[in-house]
Design a protein around this motif. Structure first.
Motif, PDB file in Angstrom:
ATOM      1  N   PRO A  77       0.810  -1.215   0.000  1.00  0.00           N
ATOM      2  CA  PRO A  77       0.000   0.000   0.000  1.00  0.00           C
ATOM      3  C   PRO A  77       0.841   1.262   0.000  1.00  0.00           C
ATOM      4  N   LEU A  78       2.076   1.152   0.436  1.00  0.00           N
ATOM      5  CA  LEU A  78       2.938   2.329   0.483  1.00  0.00           C
ATOM      6  C   LEU A  78       3.431   2.722  -0.907  1.00  0.00           C
ATOM      7  N   GLN A  79       3.271   1.839  -1.883  1.00  0.00           N
ATOM      8  CA  GLN A  79       3.711   2.124  -3.238  1.00  0.00           C
ATOM      9  C   GLN A  79       2.599   2.680  -4.115  1.00  0.00           C
ATOM     10  N   ARG A  80       1.364   2.702  -3.593  1.00  0.00           N
ATOM     11  CA  ARG A  80       0.246   3.214  -4.380  1.00  0.00           C
ATOM     12  C   ARG A  80       0.155   4.719  -4.221  1.00  0.00           C
ATOM     13  N   PRO A  81      -0.116   5.446  -5.301  1.00  0.00           N
ATOM     14  CA  PRO A  81      -0.249   6.899  -5.197  1.00  0.00           C
ATOM     15  C   PRO A  81      -1.404   7.269  -4.271  1.00  0.00           C
ATOM     16  N   GLY A  82      -1.180   8.245  -3.432  1.00  0.00           N
ATOM     17  CA  GLY A  82      -2.223   8.747  -2.554  1.00  0.00           C
ATOM     18  C   GLY A  82      -2.533   7.847  -1.380  1.00  0.00           C
ATOM     19  N   ALA A  83      -1.727   6.809  -1.151  1.00  0.00           N
ATOM     20  CA  ALA A  83      -2.036   5.858  -0.093  1.00  0.00           C
ATOM     21  C   ALA A  83      -1.533   6.311   1.273  1.00  0.00           C
ATOM     22  N   LEU A  84      -0.680   7.303   1.317  1.00  0.00           N
ATOM     23  CA  LEU A  84      -0.130   7.740   2.594  1.00  0.00           C
ATOM     24  C   LEU A  84      -0.789   9.009   3.093  1.00  0.00           C
TER      25      LEU A  84
ATOM     26  N   TRP B   8      -6.015   7.685  10.593  1.00  0.00           N
ATOM     27  CA  TRP B   8      -6.263   6.906   9.384  1.00  0.00           C
ATOM     28  C   TRP B   8      -7.243   7.636   8.489  1.00  0.00           C
ATOM     29  N   ALA B   9      -7.014   7.571   7.211  1.00  0.00           N
ATOM     30  CA  ALA B   9      -7.964   8.151   6.251  1.00  0.00           C
ATOM     31  C   ALA B   9      -9.051   7.116   6.013  1.00  0.00           C
ATOM     32  N   PRO B  10     -10.301   7.438   6.300  1.00  0.00           N
ATOM     33  CA  PRO B  10     -11.367   6.449   6.103  1.00  0.00           C
ATOM     34  C   PRO B  10     -11.634   6.218   4.617  1.00  0.00           C
TER      35      PRO B  10
ATOM     36  N   ARG C  52       1.231   7.072   7.462  1.00  0.00           N
ATOM     37  CA  ARG C  52       0.485   5.828   7.614  1.00  0.00           C
ATOM     38  C   ARG C  52      -0.301   5.529   6.340  1.00  0.00           C
ATOM     39  N   PRO C  53      -0.428   4.244   6.016  1.00  0.00           N
ATOM     40  CA  PRO C  53      -1.262   3.926   4.858  1.00  0.00           C
ATOM     41  C   PRO C  53      -2.712   4.255   5.160  1.00  0.00           C
ATOM     42  N   GLY C  54      -3.410   4.758   4.189  1.00  0.00           N
ATOM     43  CA  GLY C  54      -4.814   5.094   4.364  1.00  0.00           C
ATOM     44  C   GLY C  54      -5.718   3.966   3.922  1.00  0.00           C
ATOM     45  N   LEU C  55      -6.972   4.139   4.168  1.00  0.00           N
ATOM     46  CA  LEU C  55      -7.968   3.141   3.782  1.00  0.00           C
ATOM     47  C   LEU C  55      -8.882   3.675   2.701  1.00  0.00           C
TER      48      LEU C  55
ATOM     49  N   LEU D 161     -16.947   4.197   9.313  1.00  0.00           N
ATOM     50  CA  LEU D 161     -16.478   4.746   8.042  1.00  0.00           C
ATOM     51  C   LEU D 161     -16.183   6.242   8.126  1.00  0.00           C
ATOM     52  N   ALA D 162     -16.786   6.930   9.075  1.00  0.00           N
ATOM     53  CA  ALA D 162     -16.574   8.369   9.211  1.00  0.00           C
ATOM     54  C   ALA D 162     -15.512   8.717  10.251  1.00  0.00           C
ATOM     55  N   ASP D 163     -15.023   7.732  10.977  1.00  0.00           N
ATOM     56  CA  ASP D 163     -14.088   7.974  12.080  1.00  0.00           C
ATOM     57  C   ASP D 163     -12.677   8.250  11.551  1.00  0.00           C
ATOM     58  N   VAL D 164     -12.130   9.389  11.888  1.00  0.00           N
ATOM     59  CA  VAL D 164     -10.765   9.733  11.474  1.00  0.00           C
ATOM     60  C   VAL D 164      -9.806   9.700  12.657  1.00  0.00           C
ATOM     61  N   GLY D 165     -10.279   9.244  13.800  1.00  0.00           N
ATOM     62  CA  GLY D 165      -9.419   9.136  14.969  1.00  0.00           C
ATOM     63  C   GLY D 165      -8.262   8.194  14.700  1.00  0.00           C
TER      64      GLY D 165
END
Length: 99
Positions: free
Chosen positions: A12-19, A60-62, A24-27, A53-57
Motif C-alpha cells: 500500500p505504500l507504493q500506491r499513489p495517494g495511499a499515505l 487513518w484516512a477512512p 500511515r497507509p490510508g484506507l 467509516l466516518a471515524d478519522v481518529g
C-alpha cells in the motif's frame, strides 16, 4: 503487504495517494466494509458501520466510497473455514450471500 485469500495485493505504500501526512497507509481505496457478529446484526449494525467509516481518529484516512454491509447470515466465518481447502466454494458462498 495486504493479502486476500492468499493473493498478494501489493504494497500500500507504493500506491499513489495511499499515505497520510503522518506516513500511515490510508484506507481510502477500500470498497467494502463487511461487519459480522451479533452486536452488528441485532444492534443497529448499519449505523455502527457508518460511524466507523466516518471515524478519522488515530490518523487513518477512512474509505471514500466504501459500501457497508452487515453479515446477516454469519456466512463470513463459514467461508473463512472453507477457504483454505475449498477456495472456489468459499468464493461462491460469499458471492451468493453478500450483495
Amino acid at each position: 503487504m495486504f493479502h486476500r485469500q492468499g493473493q498478494h495485493l501489493g504494497d500500500p505504500l507504493q500506491r499513489p495517494g495511499a499515505l497520510l501526512d503522518r506516513g500511515r497507509p490510508g484506507l481510502r481505496d477500500v470498497r467494502l466494509v463487511l461487519g459480522s457478529g451479533g452486536v452488528l446484526r441485532h444492534g443497529g449494525g448499519d449505523t455502527v458501520l457508518q460511524a466507523v467509516l466516518a471515524d478519522v481518529g488515530g490518523g487513518w484516512a477512512p474509505p471514500e466510497r466504501a459500501r457497508a454491509l452487515v453479515d446477516q447470515q454469519y456466512i463470513v466465518a463459514a467461508a473463512g473455514l472453507l477457504a483454505a481447502d475449498h477456495p472456489d466454494v468459499a468464493t461462491r458462498l460469499l458471492g451468493n450471500s453478500i450483495r
